[in-house]
Design a protein around this motif. Sequence first.
Motif, PDB file in Angstrom:
ATOM      1  N   PHE A  87       0.844  -1.189   0.000  1.00 56.69           N
ATOM      2  CA  PHE A  87       0.000   0.000   0.000  1.00 56.69           C
ATOM      3  C   PHE A  87       0.881   1.240   0.000  1.00 56.69           C
ATOM      4  CE2 PHE A  87      -3.259  -2.786   2.078  1.00 56.69           C
ATOM      5  CZ  PHE A  87      -4.243  -2.621   1.117  1.00 56.69           C
ATOM      6  N   LEU A  88       0.391   2.310  -0.612  1.00 56.76           N
ATOM      7  CA  LEU A  88       1.132   3.571  -0.665  1.00 56.76           C
ATOM      8  C   LEU A  88       0.531   4.590   0.302  1.00 56.76           C
ATOM      9  CD1 LEU A  88       1.772   3.740  -4.518  1.00 56.76           C
ATOM     10  CD2 LEU A  88       3.340   3.034  -2.689  1.00 56.76           C
ATOM     11  N   HIS A  89       0.242   4.127   1.514  1.00 59.35           N
ATOM     12  CA  HIS A  89      -0.391   4.974   2.535  1.00 59.35           C
ATOM     13  C   HIS A  89       0.450   6.211   2.842  1.00 59.35           C
ATOM     14  CE1 HIS A  89      -2.548   6.107   6.148  1.00 59.35           C
ATOM     15  NE2 HIS A  89      -1.396   6.092   6.810  1.00 59.35           N
ATOM     16  N   ASP A  90       1.644   6.015   3.374  1.00 67.41           N
ATOM     17  CA  ASP A  90       2.481   7.163   3.740  1.00 67.41           C
ATOM     18  C   ASP A  90       2.938   7.971   2.529  1.00 67.41           C
ATOM     19  OD1 ASP A  90       2.237   6.705   6.492  1.00 67.41           O
ATOM     20  OD2 ASP A  90       3.915   5.315   6.493  1.00 67.41           O
ATOM     21  N   PRO A  91       3.343   7.327   1.418  1.00 63.97           N
ATOM     22  CA  PRO A  91       3.746   8.132   0.258  1.00 63.97           C
ATOM     23  C   PRO A  91       2.634   9.050  -0.253  1.00 63.97           C
ATOM     24  CG  PRO A  91       4.603   5.925   0.028  1.00 63.97           C
ATOM     25  CD  PRO A  91       3.670   5.907   1.226  1.00 63.97           C
ATOM     26  N   LEU A  92       1.388   8.568  -0.278  1.00 63.69           N
ATOM     27  CA  LEU A  92       0.296   9.424  -0.757  1.00 63.69           C
ATOM     28  C   LEU A  92       0.061  10.576   0.208  1.00 63.69           C
ATOM     29  CD1 LEU A  92      -1.955  10.133  -2.732  1.00 63.69           C
ATOM     30  CD2 LEU A  92      -3.453   8.575  -1.443  1.00 63.69           C
ATOM     31  N   ALA A  93       0.025  10.294   1.488  1.00 63.44           N
ATOM     32  CA  ALA A  93      -0.196  11.366   2.466  1.00 63.44           C
ATOM     33  C   ALA A  93       0.911  12.421   2.362  1.00 63.44           C
ATOM     34  CB  ALA A  93      -0.263  10.783   3.875  1.00 63.44           C
ATOM     35  N   ALA A  94       2.156  11.985   2.242  1.00 69.44           N
ATOM     36  CA  ALA A  94       3.277  12.927   2.124  1.00 69.44           C
ATOM     37  C   ALA A  94       3.207  13.694   0.809  1.00 69.44           C
ATOM     38  CB  ALA A  94       4.602  12.180   2.234  1.00 69.44           C
ATOM     39  N   ALA A  95       2.862  13.030  -0.272  1.00 70.61           N
ATOM     40  CA  ALA A  95       2.795  13.697  -1.578  1.00 70.61           C
ATOM     41  C   ALA A  95       1.742  14.801  -1.578  1.00 70.61           C
ATOM     42  CB  ALA A  95       2.498  12.682  -2.672  1.00 70.61           C
ATOM     43  N   CYS A  96       0.657  14.609  -0.845  1.00 69.49           N
ATOM     44  CA  CYS A  96      -0.403  15.611  -0.818  1.00 69.49           C
ATOM     45  C   CYS A  96       0.008  16.906  -0.131  1.00 69.49           C
ATOM     46  CB  CYS A  96      -1.658  15.034  -0.171  1.00 69.49           C
ATOM     47  SG  CYS A  96      -2.518  13.885  -1.268  1.00 69.49           S
ATOM     48  N   VAL A  97       1.108  16.871   0.612  1.00 66.84           N
ATOM     49  CA  VAL A  97       1.635  18.111   1.186  1.00 66.84           C
ATOM     50  C   VAL A  97       2.105  19.027   0.059  1.00 66.84           C
ATOM     51  CG1 VAL A  97       3.484  19.103   2.616  1.00 66.84           C
ATOM     52  CG2 VAL A  97       2.269  17.038   3.372  1.00 66.84           C
ATOM     53  N   ALA A  98       2.746  18.455  -0.952  1.00 66.65           N
ATOM     54  CA  ALA A  98       3.287  19.237  -2.060  1.00 66.65           C
ATOM     55  C   ALA A  98       2.311  19.368  -3.219  1.00 66.65           C
ATOM     56  CB  ALA A  98       4.582  18.588  -2.562  1.00 66.65           C
ATOM     57  N   ASP A  99       1.457  18.361  -3.411  1.00 63.91           N
ATOM     58  CA  ASP A  99       0.569  18.354  -4.579  1.00 63.91           C
ATOM     59  C   ASP A  99      -0.751  17.692  -4.204  1.00 63.91           C
ATOM     60  OD1 ASP A  99      -0.736  18.113  -6.995  1.00 63.91           O
ATOM     61  OD2 ASP A  99       0.930  17.142  -8.036  1.00 63.91           O
ATOM     62  N   GLU A 100      -1.741  18.524  -3.897  1.00 63.93           N
ATOM     63  CA  GLU A 100      -3.059  18.005  -3.507  1.00 63.93           C
ATOM     64  C   GLU A 100      -3.819  17.364  -4.663  1.00 63.93           C
ATOM     65  OE1 GLU A 100      -5.321  21.288  -2.059  1.00 63.93           O
ATOM     66  OE2 GLU A 100      -4.523  21.063  -0.033  1.00 63.93           O
ATOM     67  N   SER A 101      -3.358  17.552  -5.877  1.00 67.00           N
ATOM     68  CA  SER A 101      -4.161  17.143  -7.030  1.00 67.00           C
ATOM     69  C   SER A 101      -4.335  15.630  -7.162  1.00 67.00           C
ATOM     70  CB  SER A 101      -3.563  17.705  -8.324  1.00 67.00           C
ATOM     71  OG  SER A 101      -2.371  17.013  -8.674  1.00 67.00           O
ATOM     72  N   PHE A 102      -3.585  14.849  -6.402  1.00 65.50           N
ATOM     73  CA  PHE A 102      -3.771  13.399  -6.447  1.00 65.50           C
ATOM     74  C   PHE A 102      -5.091  12.991  -5.800  1.00 65.50           C
ATOM     75  CE2 PHE A 102       0.924  13.780  -6.414  1.00 65.50           C
ATOM     76  CZ  PHE A 102       1.154  13.260  -7.679  1.00 65.50           C
ATOM     77  N   CYS A 103      -5.591  13.833  -4.894  1.00 68.21           N
ATOM     78  CA  CYS A 103      -6.817  13.521  -4.153  1.00 68.21           C
ATOM     79  C   CYS A 103      -7.851  14.621  -4.345  1.00 68.21           C
ATOM     80  CB  CYS A 103      -6.516  13.393  -2.658  1.00 68.21           C
ATOM     81  SG  CYS A 103      -5.497  11.973  -2.234  1.00 68.21           S
ATOM     82  N   SER A 104      -9.093  14.260  -4.074  1.00 71.73           N
ATOM     83  CA  SER A 104     -10.165  15.247  -3.957  1.00 71.73           C
ATOM     84  C   SER A 104     -10.342  15.513  -2.474  1.00 71.73           C
ATOM     85  CB  SER A 104     -11.470  14.695  -4.527  1.00 71.73           C
ATOM     86  OG  SER A 104     -11.337  14.384  -5.883  1.00 71.73           O
ATOM     87  N   PHE A 105     -10.403  16.783  -2.098  1.00 74.94           N
ATOM     88  CA  PHE A 105     -10.553  17.163  -0.693  1.00 74.94           C
ATOM     89  C   PHE A 105     -11.882  17.864  -0.486  1.00 74.94           C
ATOM     90  CE2 PHE A 105      -6.054  16.548  -1.029  1.00 74.94           C
ATOM     91  CZ  PHE A 105      -5.668  16.094   0.221  1.00 74.94           C
ATOM     92  N   GLU A 106     -12.484  17.616   0.673  1.00 75.01           N
ATOM     93  CA  GLU A 106     -13.726  18.280   1.053  1.00 75.01           C
ATOM     94  C   GLU A 106     -13.578  18.812   2.475  1.00 75.01           C
ATOM     95  OE1 GLU A 106     -17.387  16.046   0.593  1.00 75.01           O
ATOM     96  OE2 GLU A 106     -16.379  14.722  -0.833  1.00 75.01           O
ATOM     97  N   PRO A 107     -14.181  19.966   2.759  1.00 78.67           N
ATOM     98  CA  PRO A 107     -14.200  20.425   4.151  1.00 78.67           C
ATOM     99  C   PRO A 107     -15.241  19.602   4.908  1.00 78.67           C
ATOM    100  CG  PRO A 107     -15.339  21.986   2.741  1.00 78.67           C
ATOM    101  CD  PRO A 107     -14.791  20.913   1.848  1.00 78.67           C
ATOM    102  N   LEU A 108     -14.815  18.901   5.948  1.00 83.33           N
ATOM    103  CA  LEU A 108     -15.723  18.066   6.735  1.00 83.33           C
ATOM    104  C   LEU A 108     -15.528  18.376   8.214  1.00 83.33           C
ATOM    105  CD1 LEU A 108     -15.217  14.580   5.004  1.00 83.33           C
ATOM    106  CD2 LEU A 108     -17.075  16.214   4.629  1.00 83.33           C
ATOM    107  N   ALA A 109     -16.616  18.295   8.967  1.00 84.19           N
ATOM    108  CA  ALA A 109     -16.541  18.427  10.424  1.00 84.19           C
ATOM    109  C   ALA A 109     -16.123  17.064  10.963  1.00 84.19           C
ATOM    110  CB  ALA A 109     -17.886  18.848  10.993  1.00 84.19           C
TER     111      ALA A 109
END
Length: 167
Positions: A87-109
């Motif tokens: 699994f690329l758990h940590d690599p994806l989380a770290a990559a999103c610091v520099a480039d959010e475009s790999f994921c879709s983000f939503e504001p959630l409570a």
Amino acid sequence: TRLVRDWISDVCSSDLVLTLAAEVPTRLVTGDVTLQTWLRDEDVTALERRDTPFHRALTRAIRVWTPLQRAIFGGLGANMEGDNAAFLHDPLAAACVADESFCSFEPLAIEPVIQDGVFRSLERTAGTPDSREMSVATAVDAERFRTHFVERLLHLFEIGRAHAELH
């Protein structure tokens, strides 16, 4: 209430609750998203062919980890069939610091809690006591990220040399 799963062990649960309750802008890339992307067996073979000390060490570690990962996550109910080498758990989380475009983000409570000794992040209605708004990854372009990650690893030393030459 939707559970935003993150598969984090209870080793540091109380620290996570304190961290996520802090008034600091937070971006979550949780396990329900990160576990949608992984290295394939063919990726590990391609990395092995690079035949540098780094790539040899990396692929040895992956080959040791793969059967352990399949047993652990399969035991938790994850579908481990196919060619999931890591699994690329940590690599994806770290990559999103520099480039959010790999994921879709939503504001959630999100309300960080410990349930049965395990850290959980629960999605709540906005304004619910003990919750706060966080930017949460809700989807990933898994194939795009996997390709990006593998290409970076395959060409790691060329990237480093090019960067050094610029400075």
